[in-house]
Design a protein around this motif. Structure first.
Motif, PDB file in Angstrom:
ATOM      1  N   VAL A  56       0.854  -1.188   0.000  1.00  0.00           N
ATOM      2  CA  VAL A  56       0.000   0.000   0.000  1.00  0.00           C
ATOM      3  C   VAL A  56       0.884   1.230   0.000  1.00  0.00           C
ATOM      4  O   VAL A  56       1.856   1.300   0.753  1.00  0.00           O
ATOM      5  N   TRP A  57       0.548   2.226  -0.854  1.00  0.00           N
ATOM      6  CA  TRP A  57       1.319   3.460  -0.851  1.00  0.00           C
ATOM      7  C   TRP A  57       0.464   4.651  -1.211  1.00  0.00           C
ATOM      8  O   TRP A  57      -0.581   4.522  -1.831  1.00  0.00           O
ATOM      9  N   LYS A  58       0.925   5.800  -0.754  1.00  0.00           N
ATOM     10  CA  LYS A  58       0.315   7.098  -1.085  1.00  0.00           C
ATOM     11  C   LYS A  58       1.052   7.601  -2.305  1.00  0.00           C
ATOM     12  O   LYS A  58       2.267   7.759  -2.287  1.00  0.00           O
ATOM     13  N   ILE A  72      -4.317   6.863  -3.334  1.00  0.00           N
ATOM     14  CA  ILE A  72      -3.837   5.669  -2.639  1.00  0.00           C
ATOM     15  C   ILE A  72      -3.826   4.516  -3.626  1.00  0.00           C
ATOM     16  O   ILE A  72      -4.812   4.271  -4.330  1.00  0.00           O
ATOM     17  N   CYS A  73      -2.712   3.807  -3.662  1.00  0.00           N
ATOM     18  CA  CYS A  73      -2.591   2.635  -4.523  1.00  0.00           C
ATOM     19  C   CYS A  73      -2.282   1.435  -3.634  1.00  0.00           C
ATOM     20  O   CYS A  73      -1.621   1.572  -2.604  1.00  0.00           O
ATOM     21  N   ALA A  74      -2.762   0.283  -4.029  1.00  0.00           N
ATOM     22  CA  ALA A  74      -2.522  -0.935  -3.254  1.00  0.00           C
ATOM     23  C   ALA A  74      -2.523  -2.133  -4.179  1.00  0.00           C
ATOM     24  O   ALA A  74      -3.258  -2.163  -5.172  1.00  0.00           O
ATOM     25  N   GLY A  82      -6.689   1.297  -7.089  1.00  0.00           N
ATOM     26  CA  GLY A  82      -6.390   2.715  -6.992  1.00  0.00           C
ATOM     27  C   GLY A  82      -7.588   3.428  -6.382  1.00  0.00           C
ATOM     28  O   GLY A  82      -8.707   3.288  -6.872  1.00  0.00           O
ATOM     29  N   PHE A  83      -7.354   4.162  -5.287  1.00  0.00           N
ATOM     30  CA  PHE A  83      -8.442   4.847  -4.596  1.00  0.00           C
ATOM     31  C   PHE A  83      -8.220   6.350  -4.668  1.00  0.00           C
ATOM     32  O   PHE A  83      -7.263   6.864  -4.090  1.00  0.00           O
ATOM     33  N   GLU A  84      -9.082   7.033  -5.391  1.00  0.00           N
ATOM     34  CA  GLU A  84      -9.038   8.503  -5.456  1.00  0.00           C
ATOM     35  C   GLU A  84      -9.908   9.009  -4.323  1.00  0.00           C
ATOM     36  O   GLU A  84     -11.118   8.820  -4.328  1.00  0.00           O
ATOM     37  N   VAL A  85      -9.280   9.630  -3.330  1.00  0.00           N
ATOM     38  CA  VAL A  85      -9.991  10.054  -2.120  1.00  0.00           C
ATOM     39  C   VAL A  85     -10.535  11.466  -2.306  1.00  0.00           C
ATOM     40  O   VAL A  85      -9.812  12.374  -2.721  1.00  0.00           O
ATOM     41  N   ILE A 110      -8.378  -2.017 -10.663  1.00  0.00           N
ATOM     42  CA  ILE A 110      -9.626  -1.521 -10.114  1.00  0.00           C
ATOM     43  C   ILE A 110      -9.351  -0.149  -9.529  1.00  0.00           C
ATOM     44  O   ILE A 110      -8.463  -0.003  -8.678  1.00  0.00           O
ATOM     45  N   ALA A 111     -10.075   0.851  -9.987  1.00  0.00           N
ATOM     46  CA  ALA A 111      -9.902   2.212  -9.481  1.00  0.00           C
ATOM     47  C   ALA A 111     -11.270   2.830  -9.278  1.00  0.00           C
ATOM     48  O   ALA A 111     -12.195   2.577 -10.058  1.00  0.00           O
TER      49      ALA A 111
END
Length: 189
Positions: A56-58, A72-74, A82-85, A110-111
């Motif tokens: 997991v990384w920022k 955030i990527c994991a 990929g999580f766009e917060v 998956i994003a």
């Protein structure tokens, strides 16, 4: 008040109520004082606690990085997420972020846009369910193929029984012993 004004207010109430529910009851309004980094930290902590074997990384933003990359990527169980917060109720994706999310999904990752750990959890769970369904469908197809091959083998054995006069057990014994069946010559029993 106009009908459109009522619809706008109703929509805003739904967004805030949904955001409040997703945030475990903590009230979230458009005047929320939390920065996006607050939500990022919560999601990163949840990911690391829940998936200790995950990477997991920022994602760092800067003049030399590609724009639109999710915050955030994991990599979880070999799958890229990929999580766009965005801040709940008020954060909006840019066109570049929308395009990048589409590209990641098209490439097999998956994003998605998220605000809370529960959002990330649902995305991961949905992906795992989807993969399990695909596996079940594949297993079902393999089972169907094996049944077709078994039926074909049974038909072949029935034909060989007719041609040779041997039973299926005798044919299998002879096959395993290396006996070569020649339909033009029948063995006398």
């Amino acid at each position: 008040m106009s009908k459109q004004g009522c619809l706008d207010i109703t929509s805003h109430i739904r967004v805030c109520a949904h955001a409040t529910k997703r945030n475990g009851g903590e009230k979230v309004t458009s005047t929320s004082t939390h920065k996006e980094s607050f939500y990022q930290a919560k999601i990163i902590k949840w990911l690391k606690d829940t998936y200790p074997g995950a990477f997991v990384w920022k994602a760092a933003a800067g003049p030399y990085s590609r724009g639109g990359i999710p915050d955030i990527c994991a990599i979880i169980d070999g799958r890229f997420f990929g999580f766009e917060v965005k801040r709940p109720g008020i954060g909006k994706l840019t066109k570049l972020q929308e395009q990048t999310i589409k590209q990641i999904n098209a490439a097999g990752g998956i994003a998605a846009e998220v605000s809370f750990p529960d959002d990330a959890k649902m995305i991961i769970i949905n992906q795992k369910i989807s993969e399990q369904c695909e596996t079940a469908i594949h297993v079902g197809q393999v089972h169907k193929d094996l049944l077709q091959r078994l039926n074909s083998a049974e038909e072949t054995i029935l034909q060989l029984e007719k041609i040779t006069g041997f039973t299926a057990q005798e044919l299998i014994r002879k096959f395993l012993a290396g006996y070569e069946l020649r339909p033009t010559f029948r063995e006398v029993r």
